[in-house]
Design a protein around this motif. Structure first.
Motif, PDB file in Angstrom:
ATOM      1  N   ASP A   1       0.737  -1.178   0.176  1.00  0.00           N
ATOM      2  CA  ASP A   1      -0.351  -0.014  -0.018  1.00  0.00           C
ATOM      3  C   ASP A   1       0.842   0.944  -0.308  1.00  0.00           C
ATOM      4  N   ARG A   2       1.476   1.844  -0.737  1.00  0.00           N
ATOM      5  CA  ARG A   2       2.146   2.880  -0.954  1.00  0.00           C
ATOM      6  C   ARG A   2       1.716   4.080  -0.984  1.00  0.00           C
ATOM      7  N   SER A   3       0.349   4.254  -0.092  1.00  0.00           N
ATOM      8  CA  SER A   3       0.334   5.457   0.020  1.00  0.00           C
ATOM      9  C   SER A   3      -0.386   5.351   1.374  1.00  0.00           C
ATOM     10  N   LYS A   4       0.109   4.263   2.385  1.00  0.00           N
ATOM     11  CA  LYS A   4       0.139   4.128   3.816  1.00  0.00           C
ATOM     12  C   LYS A   4       1.706   3.958   3.878  1.00  0.00           C
ATOM     13  N   ALA A   5       2.273   4.034   2.904  1.00  0.00           N
ATOM     14  CA  ALA A   5       3.415   4.133   3.250  1.00  0.00           C
ATOM     15  C   ALA A   5       4.901   5.037   3.115  1.00  0.00           C
ATOM     16  N   LEU A   6       3.744   5.832   1.830  1.00  0.00           N
ATOM     17  CA  LEU A   6       4.104   7.648   1.622  1.00  0.00           C
ATOM     18  C   LEU A   6       3.795   7.990   3.362  1.00  0.00           C
ATOM     19  N   ASP A   7       2.394   7.418   4.008  1.00  0.00           N
ATOM     20  CA  ASP A   7       2.351   8.210   4.719  1.00  0.00           C
ATOM     21  C   ASP A   7       2.881   8.556   6.165  1.00  0.00           C
ATOM     22  N   TYR A   8       2.920   7.493   6.516  1.00  0.00           N
ATOM     23  CA  TYR A   8       4.494   6.935   7.233  1.00  0.00           C
ATOM     24  C   TYR A   8       5.659   7.055   7.446  1.00  0.00           C
ATOM     25  N   LYS A   9       6.104   7.224   6.162  1.00  0.00           N
ATOM     26  CA  LYS A   9       7.334   7.980   6.021  1.00  0.00           C
ATOM     27  C   LYS A   9       7.790   9.214   6.269  1.00  0.00           C
TER      28      LYS A   9
END
Length: 167
Positions: free
Chosen positions: A93-101
């Motif tokens: 889930d790139r969206s969640k990955a970017l959010d947490y990043k």
């Protein structure tokens, strides 16, 4: 228990490592160990589950650590959780990955800035102390010079008085 789990983890005996980690987590919770102790075990469980492809279990333990970090106000643990969550979501889930990043980077930078500010404040504090010590040294020297001058003046006054009495 945790050490035994680490040994099994190193030997790649993940089912046994996970069993031992769970026992360690239960022990830490029931015996009132600190949040960092519990977080350490949760982190090991998350890593173990992640290594055998059980992403859902790995996420659950990371989220427990995030909750611990928020409840106990432990920013470094929160930073670690955000980084690990970002990495875990990277492939699904790139969206969640970017959010947490993004959360990871913001909090990490915030902590860095707080540490830098603290270092600056400490440097200013020590500078003020050094300045005050130098002022005190200067005042002590002036005081000693004044005492020496007074002593010389008293000696001269005694000599003049004796001279006046004798002459």
């Amino acid at each position: 228990l945790l050490a035994a789990g680490v040994i099994e983890d190193y030997a790649k005996n993940m089912p046994e490592a996970i069993r031992l980690y769970k026992q360690a987590a239960n022990y830490a919770s029931t015996n009132g160990l600190g949040p960092l102790d519990i977080a350490s075990v949760n982190g090991m469980l998350s890593d173990a589950f992640s290594s055998i492809g059980r992403r859902d279990s790995a996420l659950a333990y990371l989220k427990r650590n995030l909750q611990l970090a928020e409840e106990n106000k432990i920013p470094p643990l929160k930073v670690s959780c955000y980084r690990a969550l970002s990495e875990l979501y990277q492939s699904t889930d790139r969206s969640k990955a970017l959010d947490y990043k993004q959360k990871y980077l913001l909090l990490r930078d915030s902590i860095f800035n707080m540490n830098a500010l603290s270092e600056i404040q400490n440097a200013l504090f020590f500078h003020e102390i050094e300045k005050n010590l130098n002022t005190i040294k200067g005042l002590n020297k002036t005081n000693q010079d004044s005492l020496k001058t007074i002593s010389n003046q008293q000696a001269m006054l005694v000599a003049l008085t004796l001279c006046a009495i004798v002459c």
